[in-house]
Design an enzyme around this catalytic site. Structure first.
Site, short mmCIF file in Angstrom:
data_model
loop_
_atom_site.label_atom_id
_atom_site.label_comp_id
_atom_site.label_asym_id
_atom_site.label_seq_id
_atom_site.Cartn_x
_atom_site.Cartn_y
_atom_site.Cartn_z
N CYS A 286 -20.89 26.89 27.39
CA CYS A 286 -22.16 27.60 27.61
C CYS A 286 -22.72 27.38 29.01
O CYS A 286 -23.74 27.97 29.37
CB CYS A 286 -23.20 27.18 26.58
SG CYS A 286 -23.84 25.52 26.80
N CYS B 33 -25.77 26.79 22.78
CA CYS B 33 -24.34 26.63 23.08
C CYS B 33 -23.55 27.20 21.91
O CYS B 33 -23.66 26.72 20.78
CB CYS B 33 -23.99 25.17 23.28
SG CYS B 33 -22.21 24.90 23.45
N TYR C 56 -1.94 0.54 -10.09
CA TYR C 56 -2.44 -0.68 -9.43
C TYR C 56 -3.94 -0.91 -9.64
O TYR C 56 -4.50 -1.86 -9.11
CB TYR C 56 -2.13 -0.66 -7.92
CG TYR C 56 -2.58 0.60 -7.21
CD1 TYR C 56 -3.92 0.91 -7.08
CD2 TYR C 56 -1.64 1.49 -6.68
CE1 TYR C 56 -4.34 2.07 -6.45
CE2 TYR C 56 -2.04 2.66 -6.05
CZ TYR C 56 -3.38 2.93 -5.94
OH TYR C 56 -3.78 4.08 -5.33
N LYS D 241 0.87 -1.18 0.00
CA LYS D 241 0.00 0.00 0.00
C LYS D 241 0.90 1.22 0.00
O LYS D 241 1.54 1.54 1.01
CB LYS D 241 -0.92 -0.02 1.23
CG LYS D 241 -1.93 1.10 1.22
CD LYS D 241 -2.94 0.89 2.32
CE LYS D 241 -4.07 1.89 2.30
NZ LYS D 241 -3.67 3.28 2.25
S1 IVH Z 1 -6.76 -0.14 -4.50
C1 IVH Z 1 -11.27 0.47 -5.07
N1 IVH Z 1 -4.21 -0.62 -4.21
O1 IVH Z 1 -4.90 3.55 -0.56
C2 IVH Z 1 -9.96 0.39 -4.40
N2 IVH Z 1 -5.07 1.39 -3.26
O2 IVH Z 1 -6.77 3.65 1.64
C3 IVH Z 1 -8.94 1.26 -4.99
N3 IVH Z 1 -3.38 2.80 -2.21
O3 IVH Z 1 -7.27 5.58 -2.16
C4 IVH Z 1 -7.67 1.30 -4.24
N4 IVH Z 1 -1.65 1.50 -2.62
O4 IVH Z 1 -4.77 5.93 -2.72
C5 IVH Z 1 -5.22 0.23 -3.94
N5 IVH Z 1 -1.95 -1.14 -4.08
C6 IVH Z 1 -2.95 -0.32 -3.83
C7 IVH Z 1 -2.75 0.89 -3.13
C8 IVH Z 1 -3.84 1.72 -2.87
C9 IVH Z 1 -2.04 2.64 -2.09
C10 IVH Z 1 -4.14 3.94 -1.68
C11 IVH Z 1 -5.12 4.58 -2.63
C12 IVH Z 1 -6.46 4.45 -1.95
C13 IVH Z 1 -6.05 4.34 -0.52
C14 IVH Z 1 -7.13 3.68 0.32
#
Ligand code: IVH
Length: 706
Positions: free
Chosen positions: A432, A453, A236, A128
């Site tokens: 308040c 308030c 991704y 992520k």
């Molecule tokens: S999938 C419908 N894959 O994490 C799902 N998101 O917390 C689409 N992100 O808004 C997201 N790495 O900005 C996906 N390998 C990954 C990701 C990823 C980072 C971010 C992305 C998303 C956020 C959600």
């Protein structure tokens, strides 16, 4: 060309002429670049001219022109980026924090799809990336638009900026005619450090972490600045597509890679929760050496047909989850506990801390949640932190995970000052003086002052004018505070009577500090413009507890109009009513939210305030998205009996995605009954009422999946 000036050789007249030429050339270059997306100067040429312009202006400050290129932020209007409505919403991910959450995720999916433990179910694990998401739209292989996520439905148009990023191809070969590639913009650790050093040397602002640096760099009104920032992009995911990319997530990622996008090398297929968690542990150990920030691992169902069947909840897909890394920690001194009163009257304790850096960000405030949390109890009276309470003067451990508000996790009793006293939570609202009461089962103590308030009233007003609510240009938190303090506005409806009540509203407003004729005229125009407003925004703007932005949109889509919505919520006061059942049947509306809505409409003073507001407005009816041409859009459907090709949850999810309302009981309002084997009283009642009844295959044919 040199940007150095030798005053002995440059006369005032020459400088004046050169500045005029530079203004013409640079302003034209800005327009060509931003507005027409057709740069006519190279970056190096542009930078050199801009530096020369700055040098001349420094040497001859009195010659600085009104249209100086130094003050231009591109040809994009200075108020910001244009808006882009995403054809396919950009959603977020639900989070998991431990191994059990991952096992639960797998179980939930199996249940939804009706898969047994023995049946194989493959996932893909991807890091992520901790950056910001970007959607790139290609038509016939050409990059035509780049948009940030924004609120998921509408983002900002950052096309000119995205074009400056080398990881973003501007042309693709062999791509689907329409292809929206989604991924993360981020900055590497080394680039971030170098950027900050450069910023510090130039006396410019430095960034707290690579994520902020990436966001700040992408969201520059002047794309020439973005161009100089070392942004990167991992693909991704995808949005709108004219043809599928592949049958599986893994192959789709490989296809994106073939098309010329960077994809993350740590992407792996996993056979189930055990392998997913093992991959997570492996990535966790590699995290420090990756050279860029990641904040967890995302797991996605590999089979794209299953992803489609699983579909989405209101803001997150059912087929993916983010397994977050544990938060970062630091110790510091808690100097004082303050109480803030929110728009729903909640008294929220805030820890004022000696500033400390946690994961690269300076933290000086942290939430303490509620009085039980301070006392070392959970909401059921059990112990947390081994029962240790938190006192002013304590050494506390602070943590933050992602963007969430920092929290206090622990307290070091060995460092507690001898005179530290247990914290006494106020029973009276500090704003308040009204009683602050805690209802049975509620962890939060609330001020009972309502709109008398000032803290509640102001917070409600601030919420009302917020971005996802009325979003009135020129009326932000600061102005609301000013108008409230001066008694010009005390409830939302007052905003719309402001101009009338003051008869000469403009005259009075323009004479106030901070306001002029133009800003006053603009404000009244902006208010007038927002009299016509979407239903979802109105519901959200009311600031009813538990009713967030996405729930408001769900409610809007479900009820369609203000009158249907307000009537239904009024009738739902009776828990036996079909209105109550109907409210609860909305996927994403639970009993807590439903009760909160009903309570708000049942309280006379609150209801009167709402009515006064709505009288001022022209509330637009809501449309059902994704249901264009759907044969079941707007219909109320009941499922009964055994379904053989899908689980009940899946049937409901699919029907709702097609714009139908799914109800648990048959009534005169039911349009369609889908009855599987074993259907009993509901089928009988439907026959009595003359309601159309289909079997499962008939239903699948109707929705085009037969
Ligand atoms: S999938 C419908 N894959 O994490 C799902 N998101 O917390 C689409 N992100 O808004 C997201 N790495 O900005 C996906 N390998 C990954 C990701 C990823 C980072 C971010 C992305 C998303 C956020 C959600």
């Amino acid at each position: 060309m040199s940007s150095k000036i030798d005053p002995s050789t440059l006369t005032r007249k020459d400088a004046e002429k050169e500045l005029a030429d530079l203004a013409r050339v640079l302003n034209a270059a800005n327009k060509a670049y931003h507005r027409d997306d057709a740069p006519d100067l190279s970056d190096a040429e542009y930078d050199a001219l801009k530096r020369r312009n700055v040098a001349l202006e420094e040497q001859f400050p009195y010659l600085k022109r009104a249209d100086s290129p130094t003050d231009q932020v591109g040809a994009i209007p200075a108020e910001g980026f244009s808006k882009v409505r995403h054809e396919v919403a950009m959603l977020s991910l639900s989070n998991a924090f431990d191994d059990d959450d991952i096992a639960d995720f797998d179980q939930r999916i199996r249940r939804y799809l009706g898969l047994s433990e023995e049946e194989a179910l493959r996932y893909v694990a991807e890091p992520k990336i901790d950056g910001l998401s970007l959607s790139l739209r290609y038509e016939m292989g050409e990059l035509v638009q780049a948009a940030t996520r924004g609120d998921g439905t509408t983002g900002e148009n950052v096309t000119a900026n995205a074009r400056t990023i080398s990881d973003v191809p501007t042309r693709l070969t062999d791509a689907p005619d329409i292809l929206e590639v989604r991924g993360e913009i981020y900055m590497s650790h080394s680039d971030f450090q170098a950027l900050n050093e450069h910023q510090a040397e130039a006396g410019d602002k430095t960034f707290a972490n690579p994520r902020n640096a990436a966001a700040g760099s992408l969201r520059q009104l002047d794309a020439a600045i973005t161009r100089r920032r070392p942004l990167r992009f991992f693909a991704y995911a995808w949005g709108a597509l004219s043809q599928p990319l592949a049958d599986t997530q893994l192959c789709a990622i490989a296809r994106l890679n073939q098309l010329g996008f960077r994809t993350n090398p740590l992407t792996r297929a996993c056979g189930g929760p055990k392998e997913m968690v093992a991959h997570y542990r492996k990535i966790e150990t590699q995290r420090a050496e990756l050279g860029y920030d990641i904040d967890g691992v995302v797991y996605k169902v590999d089979n794209l047909d299953l992803q489609r069947r699983l579909g989405f909840r209101s803001t997150t897909p059912r087929w993916a989850i983010a397994h977050k890394f544990p938060a970062e920690l630091a110790w510091t001194k808690l100097e004082r506990i303050d109480i803030q009163v929110g728009r729903t009257g909640a008294l929220s304790p805030v820890a004022r801390l000696v500033p400390v850096t946690v994961g690269g960000v300076v933290v000086s405030n942290a939430t303490l949640h509620n009085e039980d949390y301070i006392a070392g109890r959970d909401n059921k009276g059990g112990e947390i932190r081994g029962g240790k309470d938190i006192r002013e003067g304590d050494q506390v451990q602070v943590y933050r995970a992602g963007d969430v508000i920092p929290k206090v996790a622990d307290v070091d009793l060995t460092k507690r000052p001898v005179d530290a006293k247990p914290y006494v939570f106020p029973k009276i609202c500090p704003e308040c003086g009204s009683d602050a009461v805690r209802e049975a089962g509620d962890a939060v103590r609330r001020c009972t002052g309502g709109m008398i308030c000032p803290a509640q009233a102001v917070e409600k007003l601030k919420h009302f004018v917020g971005r996802a609510a009325f979003d009135i240009e020129g009326l932000g938190a600061k102005q609301v505070e000013q108008f409230y303090a001066d008694k010009w506005i005390s409830e939302p409806a007052d905003i719309f009577t402001l101009e009338d009540r003051y008869g000469t509203g403009l005259q009075q407003l323009k004479n106030r500090e901070g306001w002029g004729e133009k800003s006053a005229t603009n404000l009244f125009a902006a208010i007038t413009e927002k009299r016509s407003i979407e239903l979802g925004r109105v519901i959200f703007a009311l600031g009813i507890r538990h009713v967030g932005e996405s729930a408001s949109n769900l409610l809007a889509r479900h009820y369609g109009s203000w009158s249907a919505f307000s009537e239904a919520i009024g009738s739902a006061q009776d828990p036996e009513s079909s209105a109550w059942g109907d409210l609860l049947s909305i996927d994403g509306v639970g009993s807590v939210m439903a009760q909160s809505l009903v309570n708000a409409f049942a309280q006379e003073a609150e209801r009167a305030g709402i009515d006064r507001l709505v009288e001022q407005l022209d509330v637009q009816s809501a449309e059902r998205p994704q249901s264009d041409g759907s044969p079941v859009a707007g219909k109320t459907v009941v499922f009964t009996g055994t379904l053989e090709k899908m689980t009940r949850a899946e049937a409901k999810g699919r029907a709702e995605a097609l714009g139908a309302k799914v109800s648990g009981s048959v009534s005169a309002k039911t349009d369609l009954l889908v009855a599987g084997p074993g259907a009993g009283s509901k089928a009988k009642k439907a026959t009595e009422l003359g309601i159309e009844t289909l079997d499962e295959n008939g239903w699948l044919t109707l929705i085009g999946e037969g």
